[in-house]
Write an enzyme that holds these catalytic residues in place. Structure first.
Site, PDB file in Angstrom:
ATOM      1  N   TYR A 143       1.263  -1.427  -0.144  1.00  0.00           N
ATOM      2  CA  TYR A 143      -0.380   0.103   0.284  1.00  0.00           C
ATOM      3  C   TYR A 143       0.863   1.470   0.612  1.00  0.00           C
ATOM      4  O   TYR A 143       0.704   2.310  -1.047  1.00  0.00           O
ATOM      5  CB  TYR A 143      -0.979   0.004   1.105  1.00  0.00           C
ATOM      6  CG  TYR A 143      -1.718   1.010   1.390  1.00  0.00           C
ATOM      7  CD1 TYR A 143      -3.057   1.516   0.699  1.00  0.00           C
ATOM      8  CD2 TYR A 143      -1.834   2.207   2.402  1.00  0.00           C
ATOM      9  CE1 TYR A 143      -3.374   2.084   0.583  1.00  0.00           C
ATOM     10  CE2 TYR A 143      -2.421   3.098   2.330  1.00  0.00           C
ATOM     11  CZ  TYR A 143      -3.996   3.509   1.791  1.00  0.00           C
ATOM     12  OH  TYR A 143      -4.262   4.624   1.839  1.00  0.00           O
ATOM     13  N   LYS A 147       1.316   3.742  -3.336  1.00  0.00           N
ATOM     14  CA  LYS A 147       1.373   4.693  -2.618  1.00  0.00           C
ATOM     15  C   LYS A 147       2.646   6.239  -2.961  1.00  0.00           C
ATOM     16  O   LYS A 147       2.193   7.341  -3.664  1.00  0.00           O
ATOM     17  CB  LYS A 147       0.725   5.374  -1.262  1.00  0.00           C
ATOM     18  CG  LYS A 147      -0.462   4.962  -1.110  1.00  0.00           C
ATOM     19  CD  LYS A 147      -2.139   5.525  -1.908  1.00  0.00           C
ATOM     20  CE  LYS A 147      -3.341   5.032  -2.042  1.00  0.00           C
ATOM     21  NZ  LYS A 147      -3.925   5.638  -2.162  1.00  0.00           N
TER      22      LYS A 147
HETATM   23  N1  LIG Z   1      -9.171   5.319   4.459  1.00  0.00           N
HETATM   24  C1  LIG Z   1      -8.436   5.507   4.963  1.00  0.00           C
HETATM   25  O1  LIG Z   1      -8.210   5.600   6.226  1.00  0.00           O
HETATM   26  C2  LIG Z   1      -7.357   6.290   4.019  1.00  0.00           C
HETATM   27  C3  LIG Z   1      -6.074   6.993   5.009  1.00  0.00           C
HETATM   28  C4  LIG Z   1      -5.173   7.659   3.922  1.00  0.00           C
HETATM   29  C5  LIG Z   1      -5.522   7.751   2.460  1.00  0.00           C
HETATM   30  N2  LIG Z   1      -6.734   7.263   1.651  1.00  0.00           N
HETATM   31  C6  LIG Z   1      -6.517   6.740   0.590  1.00  0.00           C
HETATM   32  O2  LIG Z   1      -7.039   8.360   0.322  1.00  0.00           O
HETATM   33  C7  LIG Z   1      -7.921   7.896  -0.800  1.00  0.00           C
HETATM   34  C8  LIG Z   1      -9.946   8.050  -1.380  1.00  0.00           C
HETATM   35  O3  LIG Z   1     -10.394   7.265   0.223  1.00  0.00           O
HETATM   36  P1  LIG Z   1     -11.846   7.098   0.601  1.00  0.00           P
HETATM   37  O4  LIG Z   1     -11.504   5.966   1.483  1.00  0.00           O
HETATM   38  O5  LIG Z   1     -12.352   8.424   0.342  1.00  0.00           O
HETATM   39  O6  LIG Z   1     -12.028   6.336  -1.085  1.00  0.00           O
HETATM   40  P2  LIG Z   1     -13.166   5.656  -1.465  1.00  0.00           P
HETATM   41  O7  LIG Z   1     -14.421   6.042  -0.607  1.00  0.00           O
HETATM   42  O8  LIG Z   1     -13.004   4.473  -1.422  1.00  0.00           O
HETATM   43  O9  LIG Z   1     -13.684   6.138  -2.845  1.00  0.00           O
HETATM   44  C9  LIG Z   1     -12.880   4.949  -3.933  1.00  0.00           C
HETATM   45  C10 LIG Z   1     -12.953   6.119  -5.301  1.00  0.00           C
HETATM   46  O10 LIG Z   1     -12.715   4.914  -6.539  1.00  0.00           O
HETATM   47  C11 LIG Z   1     -13.528   4.964  -7.146  1.00  0.00           C
HETATM   48  N3  LIG Z   1     -13.197   3.649  -7.521  1.00  0.00           N
HETATM   49  C12 LIG Z   1     -12.701   2.768  -6.573  1.00  0.00           C
HETATM   50  N4  LIG Z   1     -12.488   1.731  -8.061  1.00  0.00           N
HETATM   51  C13 LIG Z   1     -12.219   1.499  -9.530  1.00  0.00           C
HETATM   52  C14 LIG Z   1     -11.977   0.445 -10.133  1.00  0.00           C
HETATM   53  N5  LIG Z   1     -12.115   0.099  -9.794  1.00  0.00           N
HETATM   54  N6  LIG Z   1     -12.327   2.054 -11.109  1.00  0.00           N
HETATM   55  C15 LIG Z   1     -12.856   3.414 -11.226  1.00  0.00           C
HETATM   56  N7  LIG Z   1     -13.092   3.591  -9.842  1.00  0.00           N
HETATM   57  C16 LIG Z   1     -13.162   3.325  -8.527  1.00  0.00           C
HETATM   58  C17 LIG Z   1     -14.668   4.311  -6.324  1.00  0.00           C
HETATM   59  O11 LIG Z   1     -15.452   4.711  -7.087  1.00  0.00           O
HETATM   60  P3  LIG Z   1     -16.685   3.835  -7.458  1.00  0.00           P
HETATM   61  O12 LIG Z   1     -17.647   4.562  -6.403  1.00  0.00           O
HETATM   62  O13 LIG Z   1     -17.376   3.820  -8.357  1.00  0.00           O
HETATM   63  O14 LIG Z   1     -16.039   2.145  -6.685  1.00  0.00           O
HETATM   64  C18 LIG Z   1     -14.355   6.103  -5.231  1.00  0.00           C
HETATM   65  O15 LIG Z   1     -14.809   6.870  -6.149  1.00  0.00           O
HETATM   66  C19 LIG Z   1      -7.576   6.426  -1.128  1.00  0.00           C
HETATM   67  O16 LIG Z   1      -6.760   7.088  -2.890  1.00  0.00           O
HETATM   68  C20 LIG Z   1      -7.484   5.926  -0.478  1.00  0.00           C
HETATM   69  O17 LIG Z   1      -6.003   5.281  -0.520  1.00  0.00           O
HETATM   70  C21 LIG Z   1      -7.512   6.818   2.700  1.00  0.00           C
END
Ligand SMILES: NC(=O)c1ccc[n+]([C@@H]2O[C@H](COP(=O)([O-])OP(=O)(O)OC[C@H]3O[C@@H](n4cnc5c(N)ncnc54)[C@H](OP(=O)(O)O)[C@@H]3O)[C@@H](O)[C@H]2O)c1
Length: 242
Positions: A143, A147
């Site tokens: 991961y 990134k």
């Molecule tokens: N969660 C945490 O604690 C955390 C911490 C630090 C950083 N981050 C990073 O922050 C970012 C956003 O996180 P989040 O939690 O807001 O994300 P999320 O709610 O999981 O949303 C992810 C987005 O990416 C799209 N996506 C996923 N798979 C896809 C695919 N195969 N093709 C096209 N689109 C796709 C989704 O579209 P659909 O709705 O169509 O699936 C959605 O719009 C990520 O990069 C994550 O790694 C997360």
């Protein structure tokens, strides 16, 4: 002038420039909050969502939001979706659990990088990447390695301005069930505020940090905003009305 007045002025100045923006990942937790906040603050004259599915956005607030539905496996067929945006926000991402290791790399590295390439070719001046605390291309953890890798590859594209956000655990009320995240949120909730805020951050704070940073002119080509800075930047507008 107070900080709040200064920020209000920055927003006013920014609005006057009639910029256009795209969001990748507006169907997700962070992207969705970002879209709402962009519309509430009325910062851009054009808002485009680029995603793999059309969102059901009803109401007057969304009337000027354009949706471009793309196939991320064939992004070269959708170059027009990436044309003519001044600012771009990338909040795309999946998890290894959801997509497997290969699927995770495909989305979090390949889709992000290809989108950034097309955005650059389409004239985007300021690209914002939502990455993660600990991102490091030489990490042993897939991961963090991916990134870090994508951060570095996007930097090579040489945007006029490139801002990388590295939040800790995102605190939000996620629709989708992710028991691991739920546990982590409960865990952070039970810890002293100062420790928890070093490792986590509410989604709304990340989003406000992204926007407060965007409206602030900068002559730095690349900015790396770690969790602590995200807290500071995002909190600055807590009391400010749009
Ligand atoms: N969660 C945490 O604690 C955390 C911490 C630090 C950083 N981050 C990073 O922050 C970012 C956003 O996180 P989040 O939690 O807001 O994300 P999320 O709610 O999981 O949303 C992810 C987005 O990416 C799209 N996506 C996923 N798979 C896809 C695919 N195969 N093709 C096209 N689109 C796709 C989704 O579209 P659909 O709705 O169509 O699936 C959605 O719009 C990520 O990069 C994550 O790694 C997360």
């Amino acid at each position: 002038m107070t900080d709040v007045d200064a920020l209000a002025k920055l927003r006013d100045d920014f609005r006057m420039q009639n910029k256009s923006v795209f969001i990748l990942g507006a169907s997700g937790e962070t992207g969705g909050v970002l879209l709402k906040e962009i519309l509430e603050q009325n910062l851009f004259s054009r808002v485009t969502l680029i995603g793999r599915r059309k969102l059901n956005l009803e109401g007057e607030a969304y009337q000027n939001v354009k949706q471009e539905v793309v196939d991320f496996e064939k992004l070269d067929d959708y170059t027009s979706a990436f044309q003519g945006h001044d600012v771009g926000f990338c909040c795309l991402g999946t998890t290894r659990k959801k997509a497997g290791a290969e699927g995770f790399i495909r989305v979090d590295r390949d889709y992000v990088l290809k989108s950034a390439e097309l955005a650059k070719a389409g004239g985007c001046k300021h690209f914002n990447l939502l990455s993660s605390k600990g991102a490091d291309k030489s990490s042993n953890f897939l991961y963090l390695q991916i990134k870090g890798e994508v951060e570095a590859k996007v930097e090579e594209l040489n945007f006029d301005r490139y801002s990388i956000f590295r939040p800790g655990v995102l605190l939000c009320d996620r629709q989708e069930s992710r028991p691991g995240e739920w546990f982590v949120r409960k865990f952070f909730g039970s810890l002293p505020e100062s420790w928890a805020s070093g490792h986590s951050v509410p989604v709304i704070t990340v989003v406000r940090a992204m926007l407060n940073n965007t409206v602030k002119p900068s002559d730095k080509k690349m900015e790396l905003l770690e969790n602590k800075v995200i807290h500071e930047l995002g909190k600055a507008s807590d009391t400010l009305k749009p």
